[in-house]
Design an enzyme around this catalytic site. Structure first.
Site, PDB file in Angstrom:
ATOM      1  N   ASP A 190       0.865  -1.176   0.000  1.00 36.56           N
ATOM      2  CA  ASP A 190       0.000   0.000   0.000  1.00 36.56           C
ATOM      3  C   ASP A 190       0.909   1.236   0.000  1.00 36.56           C
ATOM      4  OD1 ASP A 190       1.106   0.212   2.500  1.00 36.56           O
ATOM      5  OD2 ASP A 190      -0.781   0.280   3.592  1.00 36.56           O
TER       6      ASP A 190
ATOM      7  N   ASP B 131       1.518   4.738   2.289  1.00 34.30           N
ATOM      8  CA  ASP B 131       1.145   5.375   3.558  1.00 34.30           C
ATOM      9  C   ASP B 131       1.582   6.831   3.586  1.00 34.30           C
ATOM     10  OD1 ASP B 131       0.540   2.685   4.989  1.00 34.30           O
ATOM     11  OD2 ASP B 131       2.588   2.423   4.270  1.00 34.30           O
TER      12      ASP B 131
ATOM     13  N   ASP C  94      -3.193   4.578   2.753  1.00 36.42           N
ATOM     14  CA  ASP C  94      -3.534   4.949   4.132  1.00 36.42           C
ATOM     15  C   ASP C  94      -3.130   6.392   4.375  1.00 36.42           C
ATOM     16  OD1 ASP C  94      -4.404   2.403   4.662  1.00 36.42           O
ATOM     17  OD2 ASP C  94      -2.616   1.784   5.766  1.00 36.42           O
TER      18      ASP C  94
HETATM   19  P1  UTP Z   1       2.541  -1.092   6.561  1.00 37.69           P
HETATM   20  O1  UTP Z   1       1.718  -2.242   7.026  1.00 37.69           O
HETATM   21  O2  UTP Z   1       1.993  -0.289   5.440  1.00 37.69           O
HETATM   22  O3  UTP Z   1       3.990  -1.650   6.239  1.00 37.69           O
HETATM   23  O4  UTP Z   1       2.770  -0.170   7.815  1.00 37.69           O
HETATM   24  P2  UTP Z   1       5.121  -1.162   5.236  1.00 37.69           P
HETATM   25  O5  UTP Z   1       6.380  -1.195   5.992  1.00 37.69           O
HETATM   26  O6  UTP Z   1       4.741   0.142   4.577  1.00 37.69           O
HETATM   27  O7  UTP Z   1       5.159  -2.328   4.179  1.00 37.69           O
HETATM   28  P3  UTP Z   1       4.279  -2.538   2.851  1.00 37.69           P
HETATM   29  O8  UTP Z   1       5.231  -2.332   1.742  1.00 37.69           O
HETATM   30  O9  UTP Z   1       3.158  -1.560   2.835  1.00 37.69           O
HETATM   31  O10 UTP Z   1       3.826  -3.958   2.928  1.00 37.69           O
HETATM   32  C1  UTP Z   1       3.723   0.880   7.841  1.00 37.69           C
HETATM   33  C2  UTP Z   1       4.150   1.151   9.231  1.00 37.69           C
HETATM   34  O11 UTP Z   1       3.102   1.752   9.942  1.00 37.69           O
HETATM   35  C3  UTP Z   1       2.957   1.183  11.200  1.00 37.69           C
HETATM   36  C4  UTP Z   1       3.517  -0.206  11.115  1.00 37.69           C
HETATM   37  O12 UTP Z   1       4.125  -0.576  12.318  1.00 37.69           O
HETATM   38  C5  UTP Z   1       4.528  -0.112   9.996  1.00 37.69           C
HETATM   39  O13 UTP Z   1       5.802   0.017  10.553  1.00 37.69           O
HETATM   40  N1  UTP Z   1       1.519   1.185  11.551  1.00 37.69           N
HETATM   41  C6  UTP Z   1       0.620   0.545  10.779  1.00 37.69           C
HETATM   42  C7  UTP Z   1       1.140   1.836  12.687  1.00 37.69           C
HETATM   43  O14 UTP Z   1       1.972   2.426  13.384  1.00 37.69           O
HETATM   44  N2  UTP Z   1      -0.185   1.831  13.038  1.00 37.69           N
HETATM   45  C8  UTP Z   1      -1.125   1.198  12.296  1.00 37.69           C
HETATM   46  O15 UTP Z   1      -2.317   1.228  12.641  1.00 37.69           O
HETATM   47  C9  UTP Z   1      -0.706   0.540  11.132  1.00 37.69           C
HETATM   48 MN    MN Z   2       2.798   0.434   3.666  1.00 39.24          MN
END
Ligand code: UTP
Ligand code: MN
Length: 451
Positions: free
Chosen positions: A275, A277, A375
């Protein structure tokens, strides 16, 4: 001719004791021992059988005849403490390896050469009696004291290895239940509980679910099925950048002084992600409360003219969760695993024309667009640094950072705060560097946080 890359050891071959094994031994110089701790009894038995079926010798008992110790324990220090207590003469010459060496070897059908990445590093110092310890370069057990770039991690192949299991092991390991639950939870909006319920109802495939009249999918799940292929497909860096431009335009049309930051894996320099973020806020405290709803409204209006206005809109799905974070309750705040900031989980329709080099889609896909998970998180400005650090990840890096804060500094860290328990005070930070400073850690750049 097959050539084993493992250096043969000269040692007397012990007499084969116990039950004669039917499997043919192919690798005379290699004797494995699988550490049960963390692996568990049944998985160990399974992996033992798997290895034996491939011609490996696997010892049931750890003794000096063992050449390769394989462990799934992520805590190197605990493993080494245990090994050193086992009274082994040959421990210094044994390979102490993590499961990735095992899965590599199972996939190759032979013991693969031991590489640095396979090693479980010894972090437990041993000082002979009376000797002065000399400093040795050790690898910290905390990822927040290591610099881990994305090298190797960008290839899908090594990503698999990161999970500790190869496809083959995964395939054999899996039973029907495991496979089915994995399939169901791969759908956006389907959690473990729903997956379990469907499995118990005898459903085994997507078509089982979609044709079962008694099943009512919620809107999130409907969207999940509708865009399943797109959402399961990796998002490229170029696609993430294109989405950044779209969000940036929407945000700045609303508030010119808004702050938008890419977080997650892409901020860590990853080439692909599941995704994209983003963190978005404004310098004016409180103003961030209406920021996400305003952005969502704007994205809703971002439609192309024509009769299919709804379907052509960029916003395919939106789950908005208002903030439950209350700064006035800070002193009594519980330390939360999930953060309490306003956020929205979106599925956006990204057009190929917006992406430099085009979409990461299948060659036979001629739609000219794809669905992408995005997100958006919106912390108040005074929480920005903690939120940025938390959302940048990686998950392992965050876990270790929190563990370090807690056990090495008597501090609590989460996405909202850093709290010093010995001083009973919250530590202020406006940048990530401030947080590292408070923790007495060297600053680690985002692209070095790929633990
Ligand atoms: P992600 O699940 O998007 O992982 O969460 P990522 O590292 O970007 O990997 P991919 O490529 O999308 O699979 C990003 C970061 O946000 C934190 C998680 O701990 C992760 O380190 N996070 C996620 C939060 O702090 N709170 C949440 O509710 C969700
Ligand atoms: Mn991500």
């Amino acid at each position: 001719m097959f050539h084993t890359p493992i250096v043969p050891r000269k040692r007397p071959r012990p007499v084969e004791a116990g039950v004669p094994r039917r499997e043919q031994v192919k690798f005379e110089n290699v004797r494995l021992y699988l550490v049960e701790r963390k692996m568990g009894h049944s998985r160990r038995s399974f992996l033992t059988q798997l290895a034996r079926s491939k011609g490996f010798m696997v010892e049931d008992v750890l003794s000096d005849t063992v050449t390769h110790v394989v462990s799934e324990d992520s805590q190197a220090s605990a493993l080494w403490t245990w090994l050193k207590g086992c009274d082994l003469k040959n421990l210094p010459s044994m390979h102490v390896l993590d499961i990735s060496w095992f899965t590599d070897s199972m996939r190759e059908g032979r013991p693969v050469a031991v590489e640095t990445r396979h090693l479980v590093q010894d972090t437990v110092p041993t000082f002979p009696e009376g000797a002065t310890p000399t400093p040795v370069a050790t690898v910290s057990q905390y990822a927040c004291q290591r610099r881990t770039s994305t090298e190797n991690y960008n290839k899908i192949f090594t990503d698999i290895l990161q999970c500790g299991r190869s496809f083959e092991v995964e395939k054999i390991l899996s039973d029907e239940r495991y496979q089915t639950l994995k399939l169901f939870t791969s759908v956006f909006g389907v959690g473990p509980k729903t997956a379990e319920k469907w499995y118990r109802a005898g459903l085994r495939s997507f078509s089982d679910i979609l044709t079962e009249p008694s099943i009512h999918l919620n809107r999130m799940q409907q969207t999940g099925f509708l865009h399943y292929k797109d959402i399961s497909r990796a998002v490229s860096k170029a696609e993430a950048r294109a989405l950044g431009n779209i969000i940036d335009e929407a945000v700045h049309a609303i508030t010119p002084d808004a702050v938008l930051a890419l977080t997650g894996g892409f901020r860590r320099g990853k080439e692909f992600g599941h995704d994209v973020d983003f963190l978005v806020t404004t310098p004016e405290l409180g103003r961030e409360k209406s920021l996400l709803p305003d952005i969502i409204d704007r994205l809703k209006q971002d439609t192309e003219s024509g009769p299919r206005v709804q379907r052509e809109g960029i916003l395919l799905y939106c789950d908005y969760q208002a903030s439950t974070f209350d700064i006035s309750k800070l002193p009594s705040l519980r330390f939360e695993a999930m953060d309490l900031f306003a956020k929205c989980f979106l599925i956006l329709r990204l057009k190929g024309s917006k992406v430099e080099g085009g979409l990461n889609s299948a060659a036979e896909d001629h739609r000219g667009w794809r669905a992408v998970r995005v997100d958006l998180v919106s912390p108040p400005m005074d929480r920005y640094a903690y939120a940025l650090l938390g959302w940048t990840g990686s998950r392992q890096f965050e876990r270790d950072l929190r563990r370090f804060a807690r056990f090495e500094r008597q501090m609590r860290l989460d996405n909202h705060i850093l709290y010093d328990k010995t001083k009973n005070e919250f530590l202020a930070a406006t940048t990530e560097k401030d947080i590292f400073d408070h923790l007495g850690l060297e600053y680690i750049e985002p692209w070095q946080r790929n633990a």
